[in-house]
Design a protein around this motif. Structure first.
Motif, PDB file in Angstrom:
ATOM      1  N   GLN A  78       0.765  -1.027   0.162  1.00 39.20           N
ATOM      2  CA  GLN A  78       0.018  -0.031  -0.037  1.00 39.20           C
ATOM      3  C   GLN A  78       0.854   1.301   0.128  1.00 39.20           C
ATOM      4  O   GLN A  78       0.514   2.195  -0.765  1.00 39.20           O
ATOM      5  CB  GLN A  78      -0.690   0.062   1.311  1.00 39.20           C
ATOM      6  CG  GLN A  78      -1.693   1.143   1.271  1.00 39.20           C
ATOM      7  CD  GLN A  78      -2.857   1.041   2.224  1.00 39.20           C
ATOM      8  OE1 GLN A  78      -2.755   0.153   3.119  1.00 39.20           O
ATOM      9  NE2 GLN A  78      -3.891   2.028   2.309  1.00 39.20           N
TER      10      GLN A  78
ATOM     11  N   SER B  70       0.945   4.081  -2.748  1.00 37.78           N
ATOM     12  CA  SER B  70       0.890   5.582  -2.616  1.00 37.78           C
ATOM     13  C   SER B  70       1.767   6.287  -2.931  1.00 37.78           C
ATOM     14  O   SER B  70       1.777   7.473  -3.764  1.00 37.78           O
ATOM     15  CB  SER B  70       0.679   5.620  -0.990  1.00 37.78           C
ATOM     16  OG  SER B  70      -0.250   4.883  -0.518  1.00 37.78           O
TER      17      SER B  70
ATOM     18  N   TRP C 220       1.634   6.930  -6.936  1.00 42.84           N
ATOM     19  CA  TRP C 220       0.498   7.594  -7.167  1.00 42.84           C
ATOM     20  C   TRP C 220       1.068   9.248  -6.985  1.00 42.84           C
ATOM     21  O   TRP C 220       0.883   9.916  -7.814  1.00 42.84           O
ATOM     22  CB  TRP C 220      -0.531   7.525  -6.304  1.00 42.84           C
ATOM     23  CG  TRP C 220      -1.897   7.926  -6.831  1.00 42.84           C
ATOM     24  CD1 TRP C 220      -2.712   7.506  -7.379  1.00 42.84           C
ATOM     25  CD2 TRP C 220      -2.489   9.409  -6.413  1.00 42.84           C
ATOM     26  NE1 TRP C 220      -3.839   8.358  -7.716  1.00 42.84           N
ATOM     27  CE2 TRP C 220      -3.436   9.599  -7.334  1.00 42.84           C
ATOM     28  CE3 TRP C 220      -1.827  10.460  -5.853  1.00 42.84           C
ATOM     29  CZ2 TRP C 220      -4.241  10.777  -7.054  1.00 42.84           C
ATOM     30  CZ3 TRP C 220      -2.484  11.639  -5.860  1.00 42.84           C
ATOM     31  CH2 TRP C 220      -3.630  11.680  -6.473  1.00 42.84           C
TER      32      TRP C 220
ATOM     33  N   CYS D  30      -2.316   9.755   0.345  1.00 41.47           N
ATOM     34  CA  CYS D  30      -1.221   8.756  -0.097  1.00 41.47           C
ATOM     35  C   CYS D  30      -0.084   9.177   0.967  1.00 41.47           C
ATOM     36  O   CYS D  30       0.876   8.346   1.454  1.00 41.47           O
ATOM     37  CB  CYS D  30      -0.733   9.131  -1.506  1.00 41.47           C
ATOM     38  SG  CYS D  30      -1.946   8.277  -2.628  1.00 41.47           S
TER      39      CYS D  30
ATOM     40  N   GLU E 133      -0.348   7.927   4.341  1.00 38.54           N
ATOM     41  CA  GLU E 133      -0.056   6.484   4.315  1.00 38.54           C
ATOM     42  C   GLU E 133       1.483   6.102   4.266  1.00 38.54           C
ATOM     43  O   GLU E 133       2.179   5.416   5.075  1.00 38.54           O
ATOM     44  CB  GLU E 133      -0.483   5.632   3.093  1.00 38.54           C
ATOM     45  CG  GLU E 133      -0.103   4.128   2.921  1.00 38.54           C
ATOM     46  CD  GLU E 133      -0.236   3.262   3.980  1.00 38.54           C
ATOM     47  OE1 GLU E 133       0.547   2.297   4.188  1.00 38.54           O
ATOM     48  OE2 GLU E 133      -1.115   3.498   4.670  1.00 38.54           O
TER      49      GLU E 133
END
Length: 214
Positions: A18, A22, A25, A129, A132
């Motif tokens: 994840q 992130s 992205w 993001c 995270e």
């Protein structure tokens, strides 16, 4: 400036999938070549000011993380510089106030959250993001390319410095090893193709003599 690579401070942390997604992205969002060109009318796009705000947030988070290395039991309440950074970070993130957005998509009722002030979910997604990435102690993996200083990268490996093979090659050519290799290549090319004793030059010279003297 952040043109240079920020040293790893949390390389020991195992990066989750994840966090990796992130980071990818955020990097793709920051490197969008069309960002900030009068696209505010398009739902979900961002402005130059919004992009700069996210970059400022990244830099402040990285500075905040570097201060935390001074102590294993670091507490921002007892550090004036960290406290100021904490306030600066809050001033940036406090503008992303959420409001529920109800809709129907593909025949199914949906509910998501939009920023109440900007109505730009893509900017909120960037903050989510970063949240995270921060939670996984990987904020230092975000950096500008060490060669061009324009494109952002999310460093999967510790020695990753460049955004593309082209920049990696340019950076390698500036190193002593790269310069020596380039000199060796040029000497070899001159010896094999341009010098008077090279086979191509000899062949052309002999062909010319044959044409002149039969």
């Amino acid at each position: 400036t952040f043109r240079h690579i920020v040293p790893y401070v949390t390389i020991r942390v195992v990066m989750t999938n994840q966090t990796r997604e992130s980071g990818k992205w955020v990097v793709d969002w920051l490197n969008d070549p069309y960002g900030g060109k009068s696209r505010t009318r398009c739902f979900g796009q961002y402005t130059i000011a919004e992009r700069n705000r996210i970059i400022s947030l990244i830099r402040k988070l990285q500075s905040f993380a570097s201060i935390a290395l001074t102590s294993k039991k670091f507490d921002s309440f007892n550090n004036p510089k960290a406290g100021r950074l904490e306030n600066d970070i809050y001033r940036i993130t406090s503008r992303y106030k959420l409001s529920p957005f109800f809709c129907i998509a593909e025949g199914q009722p949906r509910c998501t959250f939009l920023t109440a002030t900007l109505r730009q979910p893509v900017a909120l997604a960037a903050v989510e993001c970063l949240k995270e990435i921060w939670r996984n102690e990987s904020i230092d993996r975000l950096a500008l390319c060490a060669q061009c200083g324009e494109h952002w990268i999310f460093r999967i490996k510790q020695n990753q410095e460049c955004c593309s093979p082209k920049c990696r090659q340019k950076r390698y050519e500036k190193t002593p090893k790269g310069r020596n290799r380039r000199k060796e290549y040029q000497r070899g090319y001159y010896r094999d193709h341009l010098s008077s004793t090279s086979p191509p030059i000899k062949a052309r010279r002999h062909a010319k003599l044959r044409r002149l003297f039969g």
